[in-house]
Design a protein around this motif. Structure first.
Motif, mmCIF file in Angstrom:
data_model
loop_
_atom_site.group_PDB
_atom_site.id
_atom_site.type_symbol
_atom_site.label_atom_id
_atom_site.label_comp_id
_atom_site.label_asym_id
_atom_site.label_seq_id
_atom_site.Cartn_x
_atom_site.Cartn_y
_atom_site.Cartn_z
ATOM 1 N N ARG A 15 0.856 -1.186 0.000
ATOM 2 C CA ARG A 15 0.000 0.000 0.000
ATOM 3 C C ARG A 15 0.890 1.235 0.000
ATOM 4 O O ARG A 15 2.113 1.105 0.136
ATOM 5 C CB ARG A 15 -0.895 -0.025 1.227
ATOM 6 C CG ARG A 15 -0.103 -0.223 2.543
ATOM 7 C CD ARG A 15 -1.008 -0.276 3.750
ATOM 8 N NE ARG A 15 -2.377 -0.178 3.340
ATOM 9 C CZ ARG A 15 -3.250 -1.182 3.408
ATOM 10 N NH1 ARG A 15 -2.886 -2.320 3.925
ATOM 11 N NH2 ARG A 15 -4.478 -1.012 2.980
ATOM 12 N N ILE A 24 -2.063 7.337 -3.137
ATOM 13 C CA ILE A 24 -2.483 6.437 -4.216
ATOM 14 C C ILE A 24 -2.141 7.071 -5.565
ATOM 15 O O ILE A 24 -1.650 6.411 -6.474
ATOM 16 C CB ILE A 24 -3.999 6.138 -4.122
ATOM 17 C CG1 ILE A 24 -4.312 5.494 -2.763
ATOM 18 C CG2 ILE A 24 -4.446 5.231 -5.259
ATOM 19 C CD1 ILE A 24 -5.790 5.386 -2.446
ATOM 20 N N LEU A 37 -7.002 -1.376 -1.686
ATOM 21 C CA LEU A 37 -6.644 -0.164 -0.946
ATOM 22 C C LEU A 37 -7.877 0.393 -0.244
ATOM 23 O O LEU A 37 -8.999 0.244 -0.711
ATOM 24 C CB LEU A 37 -6.066 0.883 -1.902
ATOM 25 C CG LEU A 37 -4.734 0.496 -2.546
ATOM 26 C CD1 LEU A 37 -4.284 1.586 -3.496
ATOM 27 C CD2 LEU A 37 -3.680 0.237 -1.476
ATOM 28 N N GLU A 85 -5.389 5.535 3.789
ATOM 29 C CA GLU A 85 -4.043 5.306 3.260
ATOM 30 C C GLU A 85 -3.112 6.452 3.645
ATOM 31 O O GLU A 85 -1.941 6.236 3.964
ATOM 32 C CB GLU A 85 -4.084 5.129 1.735
ATOM 33 C CG GLU A 85 -4.891 3.910 1.270
ATOM 34 C CD GLU A 85 -4.344 2.582 1.797
ATOM 35 O OE1 GLU A 85 -3.194 2.540 2.257
ATOM 36 O OE2 GLU A 85 -5.079 1.575 1.748
#
Ligand code: ADP
Ligand code: MG
Length: 643
Positions: free
Chosen positions: A32, A61, A170, A176
């Motif tokens: 991740r 991301i 994710l 995240e």
């Protein structure tokens, strides 16, 4: 403050020989955005950076950029930096035994490039300008000149663009982002000399100056308001033959948490998760926090890289100590010492936040029970010595002179369950050697009692209220006395087994077959506490001797043993373990301690508070619940809306 950033002369990046590749613990590095952030920041630190900047978009991301002012990568080596198993950090298998850098496998950049669009721009001090290389799904383009300062900047876009299945795993960008920033904070905590800046969608969310001390850095990250709640733990001289240094901050019991997220453990600048260390921390807090809670702690360990194998886990967060027991005892000792020296009393606000409101008294200690009905002074005169006075001293002076076996089991039973308060079956209280000889202990009005300067109020025969320089101090009489007795018992039993009395008629304890089987295993433990027992028949055991101390406190052998066996079965502790000893001493302390509802004389109140100063860990009962809560003047002012 660790070995990893030591700027050894830069070595060229080389492809590792196949054999060495296979010796490296393989595994998935990129899970991740946070794993990318971690690898890139580690690279920056390994490059000797003094300033690291992390930028994130969409939680990492869409974009992660880590820039540093470190040594840089020579233009000619840029393609190699992206090649799998190419590293400048190790060369030979031997190097794996002495890893002084955070990275060593040479696979991070390659694996990141295989699942994202990666651009590396770098410049060494020797180069006039920077060079840049772009890779996408592991296809690296040509190295091109670029503009940029000395150092390296790695940009990772569109993570998992070519592996949609993994992209689906994710979480939200928010989550995240949180994890990515946690990774930055962890590394920043471990490297306080390095400046860190983190920007999220253009906004600065973390800005840490260079050259901080470990303490400054930890507080900057944990929150400076936590400062007063953290104790410093350190140990750097013991066992230095084997080279272990330790520094840390450990939280007061009141700021323990429901998860171990607030525990940050570092080894040689690497953030690790390690069962040995976690266990040692927990052990140090045993009896100070409730079993399900986790202490807040920042611990930095430094040891010779040869004393630990970091090549055991794909993300390098687990390590293997060559001597785990050395690490365990060092951590345990340092944390325990830090706690021992401190005033651990929570404020009223902390106590109600940190501990679920729930009944904190054993069932037997209901206010208004038989003892609660005792008239003024009843069960008090002369009883103080045995209630609070170091019973250890009492034993040394009194027991040898007394005939053993002059207390029958019936007497105990009657005293324990009858309507009278349980205390006055103490021989010292009724015999000719009554209290006056107990010079050091407090007692009834006739005794030399060190009455405190402060008055003490006993509220509902359960809580003591007094004041100190910070405010109002409220003590749970049972919890505190339980701790006092526990500590005294512990100290006593470390020297020798507890003295016991032989019973005229053995007490018969019903026991299951399993329990009877266990009896043999428990025998050494029972001997230590002065209990002598044997199986009689298939369903019962006989108690022949019982600790004098418990006799004197009116504790029933049947009850004690039944409970011990039940707890051993329920909790599965090994009879020879420290946990078992802890458990049994705690049971004894709990049973022998004054109960809620027991009326105490002024002398007893004073003595109990005096002992609070004297014993270790008096802030919490052996189960970890607080014995004392402080209502600070500030809190009072708030309650009365004076501020
Ligand atoms: P490792 O860190 O295990 O060596 P990586 O794939 O993370 O493997 O990096 C490969 C090589 O690229 C490193 O050995 C190092 O020489 C070089 N490198 C990577 N990042 C940087 C950086 N920020 N500054 C200088 N060199 C770097
Ligand atoms: Mg690396």
């Amino acid at each position: 403050m660790h070995a990893a950033t030591d700027a050894t002369a830069r070595r060229p990046i080389r492809a590792l020989p196949d054999l060495l590749v296979n010796q490296i613990a393989a595994g998935e590095v990129v899970e991740r955005p946070a794993s990318v952030v971690k690898e890139l920041v580690e690279n920056a630190i390994d490059a000797g950076a003094s300033r690291v900047t992390v930028e994130l978009e969409s939680g990492g991301i869409e974009l992660i950029r880590v820039s540093d002012d470190g040594r840089g990568i020579p233009a000619a080596e840029l393609p190699l930096a992206l090649a799998p198993h190419a590293t400048s950090k190790i060369e030979r298998a031997d190097d794996l035994d002495q890893i002084g850098t955070l990275g060593f496998r040479g696979e991070a950049l390659a694996s990141i490039a295989s699942v994202a669009r990666v651009t590396i721009r770098s410049r060494t001090a020797e180069q006039d300008g920077a060079a840049e290389v772009h890779a996408e799904g592991a296809e690296a383009g040509p190295v091109q000149p670029a503009a940029g300062p000395v150092g390296t900047s790695v940009t990772v876009r569109n993570l998992f663009f070519n592996t949609p299945a993994r992209r689906k795993f994710l979480r939200t960008p928010q989550t995240e982002q949180g994890r990515s920033l946690d990774a930055v904070r962890d590394l920043a905590m471990a490297h306080p000399a390095v400046a860190f800046t983190a920007r999220v969608d253009g906004r600065v969310v973390l800005d840490l100056p260079p050259g901080q001390s470990a303490r400054e850095r930890a507080l900057a990250i944990l929150g400076p308001e936590l400062g007063p709640q953290l104790l410093e733990a350190s140990a750097d001289s013991f066992d230095d033959a084997r080279g272990l240094a330790l520094w840390g901050l450990v939280g007061l019991p009141a700021i323990a948490r429901a998860t171990n997220q607030a525990q940050h453990v570092f080894l040689n600048g690497r953030c690790i998760r390690d069962k040995t260390v976690q266990h040692a921390i927990k052990e140090a807090y045993r009896g100070l926090i409730e079993p399900g809670r986790h202490p807040t702690a920042v611990l930095m360990l430094e040891m010779n890289p040869g004393a630990v194998d970091v090549n055991v886990h794909p993300a390098k967060v687990e390590v293997r100590f060559r001597d785990p027991s050395l690490v365990h005892s060092a951590v345990l000792r340092a944390v325990r010492d830090a706690l021992r020296g401190a005033d651990l009393t929570p404020t009223a606000g902390q106590a109600s936040r940190g501990f679920e409101a729930r009944a904190i008294l054993p069932a037997s200690a209901s206010p208004g029970g038989p003892a609660g009905g005792a008239g003024p002074g009843e069960g008090v005169t002369g009883a103080t010595a045995s209630r609070f006075g170091g019973f250890v001293d009492y034993f040394r002076r009194e027991v040898p002179e007394r005939a053993q076996g002059d207390i029958s089991y019936e007497a105990i039973r009657a005293a324990a369950s009858g309507p009278a308060p349980p205390a006055p079956i103490e021989p010292a209280m009724t015999g000719p050697h009554a209290a006056p000889e107990e010079g050091s202990s407090a007692g009834g009005a006739s005794m030399p009692v060190a009455l405190p300067a402060q008055r003490i109020l006993q509220v509902h025969n359960s809580y003591l209220v007094t004041q100190d320089e910070h405010g109002v101090v409220i003590v749970d009489q049972h919890a505190l006395h339980e701790r006092v007795m526990f500590e005294q018992l512990m100290a006593r039993i470390r020297e020798a087994p507890l003295e016991s009395q032989r019973l005229l008629t053995p007490a018969v304890v019903p026991a299951s077959e399993r329990q009877l089987e266990k009896l043999a295993e428990f025998a050494p433990l029972l001997a230590r506490i002065g209990v002598e027992a044997e199986a009689i028949g298939p369903r019962a055991l006989a108690v022949h001797a019982f600790p004098t101390f418990l006799f004197s406190r009116g504790v029933d052998p049947v009850e004690l043993l039944t409970e011990l066996f039940e707890r051993a079965e329920a909790d599965g502790f090994a009879p020879g373990s420290e946990a078992a000893l802890h458990e049994v001493l705690d049971m004894m302390a709990c049973k022998a301690a004054v109960k809620a509802g027991d009326r105490l004389s002024e002398g007893e109140l004073a003595e109990l508070l005096r002992l609070r100063e004297e014993v270790d860990r008096s802030s919490n009962c052996p189960h970890g619940r607080p014995t004392t809560v402080r209502l600070t003047i500030r809190e009072l002012e708030k309650l009365f809306k004076r501020t």
